[in-house]
Scaffold this motif. Sequence first.
Motif, PDB file in Angstrom:
ATOM      1  N   LEU A 322     -12.860  26.306   9.793  1.00  0.00           N
ATOM      2  CA  LEU A 322     -11.931  25.353   9.207  1.00  0.00           C
ATOM      3  C   LEU A 322     -11.714  25.750   7.753  1.00  0.00           C
ATOM      4  O   LEU A 322     -12.669  25.850   6.984  1.00  0.00           O
ATOM      5  N   ILE A 323     -10.464  26.013   7.373  1.00  0.00           N
ATOM      6  CA  ILE A 323     -10.209  26.507   6.016  1.00  0.00           C
ATOM      7  C   ILE A 323      -9.459  25.496   5.148  1.00  0.00           C
ATOM      8  O   ILE A 323      -9.245  25.741   3.957  1.00  0.00           O
ATOM      9  N   GLY A 324      -9.065  24.365   5.713  1.00  0.00           N
ATOM     10  CA  GLY A 324      -8.415  23.345   4.903  1.00  0.00           C
ATOM     11  C   GLY A 324      -7.998  22.152   5.741  1.00  0.00           C
ATOM     12  O   GLY A 324      -7.818  22.272   6.955  1.00  0.00           O
ATOM     13  N   TYR A 325      -7.866  21.008   5.089  1.00  0.00           N
ATOM     14  CA  TYR A 325      -7.332  19.829   5.767  1.00  0.00           C
ATOM     15  C   TYR A 325      -6.817  18.859   4.714  1.00  0.00           C
ATOM     16  O   TYR A 325      -7.230  18.890   3.549  1.00  0.00           O
ATOM     17  N   THR A 326      -5.898  18.016   5.127  1.00  0.00           N
ATOM     18  CA  THR A 326      -5.312  16.997   4.249  1.00  0.00           C
ATOM     19  C   THR A 326      -5.230  15.698   5.028  1.00  0.00           C
ATOM     20  O   THR A 326      -4.736  15.685   6.163  1.00  0.00           O
ATOM     21  N   CYS A 327      -5.732  14.599   4.460  1.00  0.00           N
ATOM     22  CA  CYS A 327      -5.740  13.303   5.139  1.00  0.00           C
ATOM     23  C   CYS A 327      -5.105  12.221   4.274  1.00  0.00           C
ATOM     24  O   CYS A 327      -5.154  12.280   3.045  1.00  0.00           O
ATOM     25  N   ARG A 328      -4.524  11.235   4.951  1.00  0.00           N
ATOM     26  CA  ARG A 328      -4.044  10.027   4.294  1.00  0.00           C
ATOM     27  C   ARG A 328      -4.384   8.822   5.161  1.00  0.00           C
ATOM     28  O   ARG A 328      -4.331   8.900   6.387  1.00  0.00           O
ATOM     29  N   ARG A 329      -4.715   7.714   4.521  1.00  0.00           N
ATOM     30  CA  ARG A 329      -4.862   6.467   5.252  1.00  0.00           C
ATOM     31  C   ARG A 329      -3.462   6.012   5.650  1.00  0.00           C
ATOM     32  O   ARG A 329      -2.569   5.877   4.806  1.00  0.00           O
ATOM     33  N   THR A 330      -3.237   5.802   6.931  1.00  0.00           N
ATOM     34  CA  THR A 330      -1.913   5.431   7.405  1.00  0.00           C
ATOM     35  C   THR A 330      -1.862   4.044   8.030  1.00  0.00           C
ATOM     36  O   THR A 330      -0.797   3.595   8.480  1.00  0.00           O
ATOM     37  N   ASP A 331      -3.013   3.359   8.075  1.00  0.00           N
ATOM     38  CA  ASP A 331      -3.025   1.980   8.583  1.00  0.00           C
ATOM     39  C   ASP A 331      -4.370   1.358   8.214  1.00  0.00           C
ATOM     40  O   ASP A 331      -5.367   2.073   7.991  1.00  0.00           O
ATOM     41  N   ALA A 332      -4.387   0.050   8.164  1.00  0.00           N
ATOM     42  CA  ALA A 332      -5.640  -0.674   7.936  1.00  0.00           C
ATOM     43  C   ALA A 332      -5.445  -2.115   8.343  1.00  0.00           C
ATOM     44  O   ALA A 332      -4.339  -2.669   8.240  1.00  0.00           O
ATOM     45  N   HIS A 333      -6.504  -2.732   8.859  1.00  0.00           N
ATOM     46  CA  HIS A 333      -6.442  -4.147   9.207  1.00  0.00           C
ATOM     47  C   HIS A 333      -7.846  -4.747   9.147  1.00  0.00           C
ATOM     48  O   HIS A 333      -8.843  -4.023   9.249  1.00  0.00           O
ATOM     49  N   GLY A 334      -7.889  -6.047   8.968  1.00  0.00           N
ATOM     50  CA  GLY A 334      -9.151  -6.751   8.922  1.00  0.00           C
ATOM     51  C   GLY A 334      -9.363  -7.603  10.153  1.00  0.00           C
ATOM     52  O   GLY A 334      -8.459  -7.750  10.980  1.00  0.00           O
ATOM     53  N   MET A 335     -10.529  -8.169  10.269  1.00  0.00           N
ATOM     54  CA  MET A 335     -10.849  -9.004  11.428  1.00  0.00           C
ATOM     55  C   MET A 335      -9.919 -10.207  11.507  1.00  0.00           C
ATOM     56  O   MET A 335      -9.616 -10.707  12.587  1.00  0.00           O
ATOM     57  N   THR A 336      -9.426 -10.656  10.357  1.00  0.00           N
ATOM     58  CA  THR A 336      -8.598 -11.862  10.342  1.00  0.00           C
ATOM     59  C   THR A 336      -7.216 -11.652  10.921  1.00  0.00           C
ATOM     60  O   THR A 336      -6.578 -12.600  11.364  1.00  0.00           O
ATOM     61  N   ASP A 337      -6.699 -10.390  10.909  1.00  0.00           N
ATOM     62  CA  ASP A 337      -5.338 -10.177  11.401  1.00  0.00           C
ATOM     63  C   ASP A 337      -5.275  -9.256  12.602  1.00  0.00           C
ATOM     64  O   ASP A 337      -4.235  -8.812  13.003  1.00  0.00           O
ATOM     65  N   SER A 338      -6.415  -8.914  13.181  1.00  0.00           N
ATOM     66  CA  SER A 338      -6.417  -8.076  14.380  1.00  0.00           C
ATOM     67  C   SER A 338      -7.698  -8.322  15.154  1.00  0.00           C
ATOM     68  O   SER A 338      -8.787  -8.422  14.584  1.00  0.00           O
ATOM     69  N   SER A 339      -7.571  -8.404  16.435  1.00  0.00           N
ATOM     70  CA  SER A 339      -8.758  -8.574  17.268  1.00  0.00           C
ATOM     71  C   SER A 339      -9.394  -7.239  17.582  1.00  0.00           C
ATOM     72  O   SER A 339     -10.500  -7.183  18.042  1.00  0.00           O
TER      73      SER A 339
END
Length: 339
Positions: A322-339
């Motif tokens: 593995l010579i490289g990688y790029t990541c981004r957070r593309t979603d997030a949710h909490g217990m209050t708005d998702s089961s």
Amino acid sequence: MTVTLTATACSSSATIGSADDHAKAKATRTSSPTPAAVPALTKKEALAQIAHYSKINNRANADNNHTLLDTIEDGPLYAMSVADYKQDAGLPKADREKYKPWSYDLASMSVYIPRFTAGQQRWFAAVTHSGKNDKYARVLIMTEQAGAKQWEMVAAVDLDDKEQVPKIALDADGYATALDATSTKNVAAPVDVLRGAVGDNFSTGGDTTGRKVFTSSKASARQIKAHDSTVHKFGSRGTTVFSAATPEFTNSYALKTADGSALVVFAHTHTQRDAVAYSGLQIVPQKKDRAWLGTTNSPSFTYTFTCSDVATVPTAPGKATLIGYTCRRTDAHGMTDSS
């Protein structure tokens, strides 16, 4: 008489399907030429597409214009860029960085253009350098969108070490050879195996398959460190668990290298779930989380990350790198708005 007619009918049938007729049919079938593979485009055209991308990207980024960006980006890169827009919009204006226009140095860029037959998706790769003495290297992938007949950037991955960029095999006319990275006929570790190993680097620190598939490298070490340093961030008050997720983007792009291996670009998706260890505790969203999570505390949050990865993969049995990688957070949710 009946016997004679039957014999004559058989004889006639044999004449219709004679060896000469089979030979003629075979000659007709083999005379059709195999569709020739032709370059996706010329080097000049490829550089023009990258220049166009840079110009429109600057315009889109200046105003976080999703619609304009959608004309020049697709796949994991577009998902990451849109996530950046969302995160930026969720910050107080005082905390938003002023956008600085940029461009690639086309003069020093290496472009790798494969040949394709009719019906195949056309794409090409490029490696660009930046910084003092071209310290930094980035791998780019552009694909042609068949319906719209326009070229869009789908991956832009920073490498950890420019010296790891392999020499790409070129034919007599200077064109590269595209490989099918999903097949063991072309690579020792198909792209699904690579994707699973990357997911394992994050989810277990490479203990299950990560270290078996990949050699030691800066990129692998960074993924393993992300696991090792994050899973204990809450101490006894909470837990962090990484998990590989079903990839949203399954396309891969591979080029034959001069040493007979392959340079493979692919995408993966993983999640990170933060949770408190016992009732009575809450997790407070950080400033950069608020575009997704708002300001409401929760006993758990789950984040989804979209990433692009680059690896060199041998054709004979052996470990990939593995010579490289790029990541981004593309979603997030909490217990209050998702089961």
